[in-house]
Design a protein around this motif. Structure first.
Motif, PDB file in Angstrom:
ATOM      1  N   TRP A   1       0.079  -1.060  -2.334  1.00 38.12           N
ATOM      2  CA  TRP A   1       0.876  -2.041  -1.593  1.00 38.12           C
ATOM      3  C   TRP A   1       0.114  -3.314  -1.272  1.00 38.12           C
ATOM      4  O   TRP A   1       0.733  -4.358  -1.030  1.00 38.12           O
ATOM      5  CB  TRP A   1       1.393  -1.410  -0.291  1.00 38.12           C
ATOM      6  CG  TRP A   1       2.128  -0.139  -0.521  1.00 38.12           C
ATOM      7  CD1 TRP A   1       1.750   1.117  -0.137  1.00 38.12           C
ATOM      8  CD2 TRP A   1       3.376   0.025  -1.213  1.00 38.12           C
ATOM      9  NE1 TRP A   1       2.674   2.053  -0.533  1.00 38.12           N
ATOM     10  CE2 TRP A   1       3.690   1.411  -1.201  1.00 38.12           C
ATOM     11  CE3 TRP A   1       4.253  -0.849  -1.847  1.00 38.12           C
ATOM     12  CZ2 TRP A   1       4.842   1.921  -1.786  1.00 38.12           C
ATOM     13  CZ3 TRP A   1       5.400  -0.339  -2.425  1.00 38.12           C
ATOM     14  CH2 TRP A   1       5.688   1.019  -2.396  1.00 38.12           C
TER      15      TRP A   1
ATOM     16  N   ARG B   1       6.418  -2.857   0.398  1.00 39.25           N
ATOM     17  CA  ARG B   1       6.644  -1.514   0.939  1.00 39.25           C
ATOM     18  C   ARG B   1       7.820  -1.504   1.909  1.00 39.25           C
ATOM     19  O   ARG B   1       8.579  -0.529   1.978  1.00 39.25           O
ATOM     20  CB  ARG B   1       5.374  -1.008   1.625  1.00 39.25           C
ATOM     21  CG  ARG B   1       5.363   0.488   1.922  1.00 39.25           C
ATOM     22  CD  ARG B   1       4.038   0.907   2.536  1.00 39.25           C
ATOM     23  NE  ARG B   1       3.935   2.362   2.614  1.00 39.25           N
ATOM     24  CZ  ARG B   1       4.483   3.103   3.571  1.00 39.25           C
ATOM     25  NH1 ARG B   1       5.171   2.510   4.535  1.00 39.25           N
ATOM     26  NH2 ARG B   1       4.327   4.423   3.566  1.00 39.25           N
TER      27      ARG B   1
ATOM     28  N   ARG C   1       2.616  -1.000  -8.993  1.00 41.94           N
ATOM     29  CA  ARG C   1       3.689  -1.483  -8.117  1.00 41.94           C
ATOM     30  C   ARG C   1       4.705  -2.301  -8.892  1.00 41.94           C
ATOM     31  O   ARG C   1       5.898  -2.243  -8.615  1.00 41.94           O
ATOM     32  CB  ARG C   1       3.133  -2.311  -6.953  1.00 41.94           C
ATOM     33  CG  ARG C   1       4.255  -2.653  -5.958  1.00 41.94           C
ATOM     34  CD  ARG C   1       3.777  -3.064  -4.598  1.00 41.94           C
ATOM     35  NE  ARG C   1       3.622  -4.498  -4.482  1.00 41.94           N
ATOM     36  CZ  ARG C   1       2.477  -5.143  -4.442  1.00 41.94           C
ATOM     37  NH1 ARG C   1       1.347  -4.453  -4.538  1.00 41.94           N
ATOM     38  NH2 ARG C   1       2.427  -6.443  -4.319  1.00 41.94           N
TER      39      ARG C   1
END
Length: 631
Positions: free
Chosen positions: A365, A22, A303
């Motif tokens: 995350w 992140r 992600r």
């Protein structure tokens, strides 16, 4: 490529595929904002980035710079729960005051008025980014604006509610403006009408399976993710409307079930459709699905996709030496662009930063990265609603899209060959190749030649799509149209079927109504001579024995110079033409020659026998049907 700003150290423990966390996303957002703000006007209302202007003009382009970077700042600050260490919101507050003081005036700061799409429409596009940025940051920006500035901003935004959008995703711009105004207690009948009209149109554009057409025609492309899903799903998520979120969220989930396969193992999205200069905005729907929980993907796979896409462009020269997003794909690339694109247009890539709305402790995350769908196994996926066939191979990480349903011809338009669009008209696209330029030999294209004049494909009529375990098919027909000479030949049509199996593409074309003396040509994938890619095209039936290698000196978005295989044959009346194509990359090795053991033409179609396992694939016409039997 060197990156013109500092990034955190890679974290290969939690992000084994990309190294991005992140913190990397925040650093990229900040880096993009620092670079863009170097070009602001003194009053901070316009960001006049360097480069060729769009057809809307320099002032509109400056508003675009303000609005689209504001979107990045909005996601950045809202995702940090208001933390704004670089003072981005102070800049935007000053710009809001300056830009709306005397809108429409020809001075240093004033924003252009929002008018009808065919008069002065581009500001309507930017109004949505301004409104969404304000909605995201309302507790820290809007609430602290002087009431007079608030009134001026509202009046400028209402121009989007009072003028006519373009007949496509543009209706979501007044929808988004209305959503913001209602969220700050400034809603009325005008805002309600704008929202109702947009959602009403969306119902007509929804074709099932998570896919919207971008308007009344059959344009299916990246606008599904970065516009047609993004605006309504984010709106109801921010507004807490659980019933509407369930409705639009379910559609987003269905969309991601297929769209998640459309990223290569290197992070590249499919090079297909318009506005590709928005680059990593292609991952916006993936991040939005993770944020709202409306996704078939695990947080780790989500992600992997969003960070893979972001890093793909950051590492490959999408940023200039000054840190500005260039107009192009890797670096500048004119053929990728539309006339509505200006120097700040690439900042619609800011939509990818919707992922930052997931806080640091969100599973997006905290969960370890997992493989992208293309990295799990070979897959072939038919998408009947848009008429697309997706083919992914794990060994080389390439994803291919066979287009049998998407075009860029609106219902009221004629099929003019002069408007040929390489980003829709070709029959196949991939994550490693781009279409050749209009002035060069067209890749992945069946052309009928009449009196020495070559045809192009414009309006695509889908004929079905389906498949089974490890294989799939899609089919369409089109009317060949010609740039020179008569624009069309009476009775002439081409029916095309693609069958994907593993790395192979069986391409079957039936040409109907060709005049005596007509010829046909068919091309494969365009690759650069120094790329670690192999493009093959083997004529199986209806073609002359040897394929040629032809050149595309203008190259593609991937290479400055390209070459591609081409088959030739004769046509006349009704004829069937069968070829086997393949695009592979190291370390995969796929010899197309010999992959098919036998071709059995019949009165209503053709059957092929595969060498490796004796499986049989039959393509029939009248009506089009495909069957596959394992050996």
């Amino acid at each position: 490529m060197s990156i013109p700003f500092e990034l955190p150290t890679e974290d290969r423990a939690s992000s084994p595929y990309t190294g991005y966390t992140r913190a990397h996303w925040e650093a990229v957002a900040d880096g993009l904002l620092w670079a863009a703000w170097r070009w602001s006007t003194p009053g901070r209302a316009l960001l006049d980035l360097p480069g060729r202007p769009s057809r809307s003009g320099v002032r509109s382009d400056g508003l675009e710079g303000f609005a689209r970077t504001f979107l990045a700042a909005g996601f950045r600050v809202a995702g940090a729960d208001g933390a704004d260490p670089h003072g981005w919101l102070d800049r935007y507050a000053e710009g809001l005051a300056s830009g709306t003081r005397t809108p429409g005036r020809d001075d240093t700061e004033s924003w252009p008025l929002i008018l009808d799409h065919d008069v002065q429409g581009q500001p309507m596009v930017e109004s949505a980014s301004v409104a969404l940025g304000l909605r995201l940051t309302a507790p820290w920006l809007w609430k602290h604006l002087d009431s007079g500035v608030q009134d001026r901003v509202e009046e400028w935004l209402r121009g989007a509610l009072r003028h006519v959008p373009a007949p496509n995703n543009w209706y979501l711009f007044p929808y988004t403006v209305a959503g913001f105004l209602e969220s700050v207690g400034r809603g009325d009948a005008e805002t309600a009408a704008a929202r109702h009209r947009a959602l009403e149109l969306m119902e007509g554009w929804y074709r099932g399976g998570g896919w919207y057409a971008d308007g009344d025609g059959r344009a299916f492309d990246h606008y599904n993710g970065w516009a047609l899903h993004l605006y309504p799903v984010l709106d109801v998520h921010l507004g807490g409307d659980t019933d509407a979120l369930a409705r639009y969220g379910d559609r987003l989930r269905a969309h991601l079930d297929g769209f998640a396969l459309m990223f290569g193992s290197d992070g590249a999205p499919l090079h297909f459709g318009r506005s590709l200069t928005y680059r990593f905005a292609a991952s916006a729907a993936v991040g939005l699905g993770a944020l709202t929980g409306h996704t078939p993907l695990t947080p780790g796979a989500s992600r992997r996709l969003v960070s893979g896409s972001l890093r793909y462009f950051v590492d490959r020269g999408a940023l200039t030496d000054e840190g500005v997003l260039s107009l192009g794909w890797y670096g500048p690339h004119e053929a990728t662009l539309q006339p509505y694109s200006g120097p700040a247009s690439p900042y619609w890539a800011s939509k990818a930063f919707v992922s930052l709305l997931a806080p640091a402790d969100h599973p997006l995350w905290t969960a370890p990265e997992e493989p992208a769908p293309v990295e799990v196994a070979d897959r072939v996926l038919a998408l009947p609603a848009p008429g697309l066939l997706v083919q992914a191979t794990r060994a080389d990480g390439i994803v291919r899209l066979h287009n049998h349903g998407s075009d860029h011809v609106r219902p009221h338009e004629g099929e003019s060959a002069a408007e040929d669009d390489p980003y829709y008209g070709r029959q196949a696209y991939s994550t490693r190749t781009g279409p050749t330029a209009r002035e060069n030999v067209a890749d992945n294209h069946l052309s009928v030649e009449v009196n020495g004049r070559s045809s192009v494909r414009r309006r695509v009529h889908p004929l079905g799509a389906g498949g089974g375990d490890g294989w799939g098919w899609a089919a369409s027909w089109h009317r060949p149209v010609f740039v020179s000479g008569p624009p069309m030949v009476p009775g002439l049509r081409v029916e095309s079927v693609t069958v994907a199996r593993g790395p192979y593409e069986l391409r079957v074309h039936r040409v109907v109504g060709a005049p005596a003396g007509a010829r046909v040509t068919h091309t494969g994938w365009a690759t650069g001579p120094e790329e670690r890619l192999t493009s093959t095209l083997d004529g199986l039936h209806g073609w002359e024995p040897e394929a040629q290698t032809v050149r595309a000196p203008q190259g593609t978005a991937y290479v400055p110079w390209a070459e591609l295989p081409r088959l030739s044959g004769t046509a006349g009346g009704t004829s069937v033409h069968v070829a086997l194509a393949a695009l592979t990359g190291a370390p995969a090795s796929v010899p197309a020659d010999g992959a098919v053991a036998e071709v059995l033409p019949g009165e209503d179609g053709v059957e092929v026998v595969w060498t490796a396992d004796g499986a049989r694939t039959r393509v029939s016409f009248e009506p089009v049907a495909v069957t596959h039997t394992e050996g």
